[in-house]
Design a protein around this motif. Structure first.
Motif, PDB file in Angstrom:
ATOM      1  N   LEU A  82       0.721  -1.371   0.162  1.00 32.22           N
ATOM      2  CA  LEU A  82      -0.212   0.243   0.216  1.00 32.22           C
ATOM      3  C   LEU A  82       0.698   1.262   0.158  1.00 32.22           C
ATOM      4  CD1 LEU A  82      -2.775  -0.592   2.887  1.00 32.22           C
ATOM      5  CD2 LEU A  82      -3.475  -0.083   0.103  1.00 32.22           C
ATOM      6  N   LEU A  83       1.767   1.533   0.797  1.00 34.64           N
ATOM      7  CA  LEU A  83       3.064   2.338   0.842  1.00 34.64           C
ATOM      8  C   LEU A  83       3.520   2.343  -0.325  1.00 34.64           C
ATOM      9  CD1 LEU A  83       4.109   2.321   4.788  1.00 34.64           C
ATOM     10  CD2 LEU A  83       2.369   3.712   3.857  1.00 34.64           C
ATOM     11  N   TYR A  84       3.825   1.625  -0.497  1.00 33.65           N
ATOM     12  CA  TYR A  84       4.858   1.566  -2.748  1.00 33.65           C
ATOM     13  C   TYR A  84       3.869   2.648  -3.130  1.00 33.65           C
ATOM     14  CZ  TYR A  84       8.399  -2.148  -0.226  1.00 33.65           C
ATOM     15  OH  TYR A  84       9.067  -2.145   0.637  1.00 33.65           O
ATOM     16  N   GLY A  85       2.920   1.734  -3.189  1.00 37.05           N
ATOM     17  CA  GLY A  85       1.527   2.413  -4.260  1.00 37.05           C
ATOM     18  C   GLY A  85       1.108   3.702  -4.019  1.00 37.05           C
ATOM     19  N   ILE A  86       0.817   4.355  -2.761  1.00 40.94           N
ATOM     20  CA  ILE A  86       0.655   6.212  -2.578  1.00 40.94           C
ATOM     21  C   ILE A  86       1.347   6.733  -2.772  1.00 40.94           C
ATOM     22  CG2 ILE A  86      -0.082   7.577  -0.571  1.00 40.94           C
ATOM     23  CD1 ILE A  86      -1.175   4.344   0.945  1.00 40.94           C
ATOM     24  N   THR A  87       3.138   6.177  -2.573  1.00 45.57           N
ATOM     25  CA  THR A  87       3.938   7.187  -2.489  1.00 45.57           C
ATOM     26  C   THR A  87       4.344   7.698  -4.237  1.00 45.57           C
ATOM     27  OG1 THR A  87       6.016   5.375  -2.709  1.00 45.57           O
ATOM     28  CG2 THR A  87       5.446   6.459  -0.397  1.00 45.57           C
ATOM     29  N   LEU A  88       4.353   6.127  -4.612  1.00 47.04           N
ATOM     30  CA  LEU A  88       4.436   6.454  -6.144  1.00 47.04           C
ATOM     31  C   LEU A  88       3.424   7.338  -6.553  1.00 47.04           C
ATOM     32  CD1 LEU A  88       5.516   5.923  -8.956  1.00 47.04           C
ATOM     33  CD2 LEU A  88       4.401   4.120  -8.854  1.00 47.04           C
ATOM     34  N   LEU A  89       1.662   6.799  -6.169  1.00 46.26           N
ATOM     35  CA  LEU A  89       0.932   7.820  -6.749  1.00 46.26           C
ATOM     36  C   LEU A  89       0.960   9.987  -6.317  1.00 46.26           C
ATOM     37  CD1 LEU A  89      -1.816   6.045  -6.401  1.00 46.26           C
ATOM     38  CD2 LEU A  89      -1.085   5.978  -8.344  1.00 46.26           C
ATOM     39  N   LEU A  90       1.678   9.970  -5.008  1.00 47.59           N
ATOM     40  CA  LEU A  90       2.209  10.808  -4.325  1.00 47.59           C
ATOM     41  C   LEU A  90       2.779  12.126  -5.256  1.00 47.59           C
ATOM     42  CD1 LEU A  90       1.190  10.832  -0.668  1.00 47.59           C
ATOM     43  CD2 LEU A  90       0.185  11.700  -1.603  1.00 47.59           C
ATOM     44  N   ALA A  91       3.885  11.118  -5.396  1.00 47.15           N
ATOM     45  CA  ALA A  91       5.268  11.685  -5.981  1.00 47.15           C
ATOM     46  C   ALA A  91       4.271  12.044  -7.944  1.00 47.15           C
ATOM     47  CB  ALA A  91       6.025  10.985  -6.398  1.00 47.15           C
ATOM     48  N   VAL A  92       4.357  11.434  -8.202  1.00 45.75           N
ATOM     49  CA  VAL A  92       3.905  11.558  -9.115  1.00 45.75           C
ATOM     50  C   VAL A  92       2.490  13.359  -9.811  1.00 45.75           C
ATOM     51  CG1 VAL A  92       2.234  11.054 -11.779  1.00 45.75           C
ATOM     52  CG2 VAL A  92       4.053   9.293 -10.365  1.00 45.75           C
ATOM     53  N   ARG A  93       1.533  12.623  -8.074  1.00 47.18           N
ATOM     54  CA  ARG A  93       0.759  14.021  -8.370  1.00 47.18           C
ATOM     55  C   ARG A  93       1.676  15.643  -8.035  1.00 47.18           C
ATOM     56  NH1 ARG A  93      -1.069  17.689  -9.019  1.00 47.18           N
ATOM     57  NH2 ARG A  93      -3.845  18.493  -8.268  1.00 47.18           N
ATOM     58  N   ILE A  94       2.434  14.880  -6.925  1.00 48.00           N
ATOM     59  CA  ILE A  94       2.913  16.800  -7.037  1.00 48.00           C
ATOM     60  C   ILE A  94       3.683  16.895  -7.556  1.00 48.00           C
ATOM     61  CG2 ILE A  94       5.205  17.160  -4.697  1.00 48.00           C
ATOM     62  CD1 ILE A  94       3.905  15.655  -2.934  1.00 48.00           C
ATOM     63  N   ALA A  95       4.310  15.813  -8.366  1.00 48.65           N
ATOM     64  CA  ALA A  95       4.922  16.396  -9.942  1.00 48.65           C
ATOM     65  C   ALA A  95       4.489  16.948 -10.458  1.00 48.65           C
ATOM     66  CB  ALA A  95       6.204  15.391 -10.110  1.00 48.65           C
ATOM     67  N   GLN A  96       2.969  16.376 -10.955  1.00 56.82           N
ATOM     68  CA  GLN A  96       2.552  17.391 -11.705  1.00 56.82           C
ATOM     69  C   GLN A  96       1.908  19.204 -11.173  1.00 56.82           C
ATOM     70  OE1 GLN A  96      -0.783  14.391 -11.876  1.00 56.82           O
ATOM     71  NE2 GLN A  96       0.090  13.448 -13.572  1.00 56.82           N
ATOM     72  N   ALA A  97       1.421  18.638 -10.096  1.00 62.96           N
ATOM     73  CA  ALA A  97       1.079  19.961  -9.611  1.00 62.96           C
ATOM     74  C   ALA A  97       1.995  21.100  -9.818  1.00 62.96           C
ATOM     75  CB  ALA A  97       0.731  19.557  -7.662  1.00 62.96           C
ATOM     76  N   PHE A  98       3.590  20.654  -9.658  1.00 62.31           N
ATOM     77  CA  PHE A  98       4.659  21.881  -9.142  1.00 62.31           C
ATOM     78  C   PHE A  98       5.300  21.967 -10.992  1.00 62.31           C
ATOM     79  CE2 PHE A  98       3.828  21.394  -5.133  1.00 62.31           C
ATOM     80  CZ  PHE A  98       4.098  22.413  -4.811  1.00 62.31           C
ATOM     81  N   GLY A  99       4.447  20.787 -11.916  1.00 63.55           N
ATOM     82  CA  GLY A  99       5.438  21.096 -13.170  1.00 63.55           C
ATOM     83  C   GLY A  99       7.105  20.665 -13.319  1.00 63.55           C
ATOM     84  N   ALA A 100       6.681  20.130 -12.591  1.00 60.48           N
ATOM     85  CA  ALA A 100       8.614  18.752 -12.375  1.00 60.48           C
ATOM     86  C   ALA A 100       8.404  17.581 -13.811  1.00 60.48           C
ATOM     87  CB  ALA A 100       8.305  18.457 -11.265  1.00 60.48           C
ATOM     88  N   ARG A 101       8.289  17.729 -14.910  1.00 53.75           N
ATOM     89  CA  ARG A 101       8.158  16.932 -15.607  1.00 53.75           C
ATOM     90  C   ARG A 101       9.710  15.589 -15.371  1.00 53.75           C
ATOM     91  NH1 ARG A 101       6.530  20.006 -21.184  1.00 53.75           N
ATOM     92  NH2 ARG A 101       4.561  21.215 -20.006  1.00 53.75           N
ATOM     93  N   GLY A 102      10.741  16.548 -15.091  1.00 51.38           N
ATOM     94  CA  GLY A 102      11.996  15.717 -14.864  1.00 51.38           C
ATOM     95  C   GLY A 102      11.441  14.766 -14.424  1.00 51.38           C
ATOM     96  N   ALA A 103      10.619  15.204 -13.126  1.00 57.29           N
ATOM     97  CA  ALA A 103      10.703  14.321 -11.887  1.00 57.29           C
ATOM     98  C   ALA A 103       9.504  13.233 -12.126  1.00 57.29           C
ATOM     99  CB  ALA A 103       9.735  14.525 -10.905  1.00 57.29           C
ATOM    100  N   GLN A 104       8.371  13.350 -13.223  1.00 50.73           N
ATOM    101  CA  GLN A 104       8.051  12.554 -13.997  1.00 50.73           C
ATOM    102  C   GLN A 104       8.252  11.832 -14.513  1.00 50.73           C
ATOM    103  OE1 GLN A 104       4.050  13.898 -15.053  1.00 50.73           O
ATOM    104  NE2 GLN A 104       4.249  15.891 -14.628  1.00 50.73           N
TER     105      GLN A 104
END
Length: 233
Positions: free
Chosen positions: A70-92
């Motif tokens: 659960l934590l692995y999935g959550i951390t991936l989805l969270l990280a992708v969502r946060i990267a989108q919010a701040f326009g961090a295409r490199g992180a995505q």
């Protein structure tokens, strides 16, 4: 620190509930699932609910393995969502590209293998009774590696946003998230701490969650404020 766990669970649950109307309209469904999964993960970290769920699953700590994934999935989805919010295409690209997905696959496979090799013993939240087992050490360390990896990927864009984001709400959100992900990265040092440091580790874990949840809530509130200003202007 049970009270802090219940507070974290309550915050995650409330954030999930307030997202339901928007999700029913087809908006931000990802955030509803993220908050709901976060609430479930926190619930599995509390002794009473953990023991009840693990008893249903057989009573040999399979609930702990479920919590890890659960934590692995959550951390991936969270990280992708946060990267989108701040326009961090490199992180995505890193998170969803070959290296990021390979890291997730390797850590996930190693987590299952180490769980099979350790002696989980009787149902016990955190598996504290098996702390002398080398495979328990490997298993607990792996549980922090991938979440820490996502934090390291996100931190550069968050630090930039603290200084350069166009709106105060976004800068505040970036600061909260940066603090949370810094703590998350530091959890990889837990393996070096003695068993007596368990209360400290729990406090850091729940503080990390609260900071990340607060940052996400700040992004959402900032979006609401921006939309209302656009409507009234």
């Amino acid at each position: 620190m049970t009270w802090l766990a219940w507070v974290t669970f309550g915050v995650a649950l409330v954030l999930a509930l307030v997202r339901i109307p928007a999700a029913l309209r087809g908006q931000s469904q990802l955030m509803l699932w993220l908050f709901a999964l976060l609430a479930g993960a926190v619930l599995l970290s509390i002794e009473g609910p953990y023991l009840a769920i693990d008893h249903f699953l057989g009573g040999f700590n399979l609930a702990n393995l479920l919590l890890r994934f659960l934590l692995y999935g959550i951390t991936l989805l969270l990280a992708v969502r946060i990267a989108q919010a701040f326009g961090a295409r490199g992180a995505q690209r890193v998170l969803l590209g070959p290296w990021g997905l390979a890291a997730l696959g390797v850590v996930g496979g190693a987590t299952v293998c180490s769980f099979v090799l350790l002696d989980p013993g009787a149902s016990s939240v955190g598996l504290h009774g098996e702390a002398t087992d080398i495979w328990f050490t490997v298993y607990s360390t792996l549980g922090r590696v991938y979440p820490g990896f996502t934090g390291v990927v996100l931190l550069p864009c968050l630090f930039r946003a603290v200084r350069r984001a166009p709106h105060r709400m976004l800068r505040a959100a970036a600061l909260l998230l940066a603090a949370g992900y810094t703590l998350l990265a530091l959890t990889n040092t837990f393996t070096l701490l003695p068993p007596s440091a368990v209360p400290l580790m729990e406090a850091v874990n729940y503080s990390t969650l609260l900071l990340i949840l607060s940052g996400l809530a700040t992004i959402w509130i900032g979006g609401l404020v921006a939309r209302r200003r656009a409507v009234t202007s």
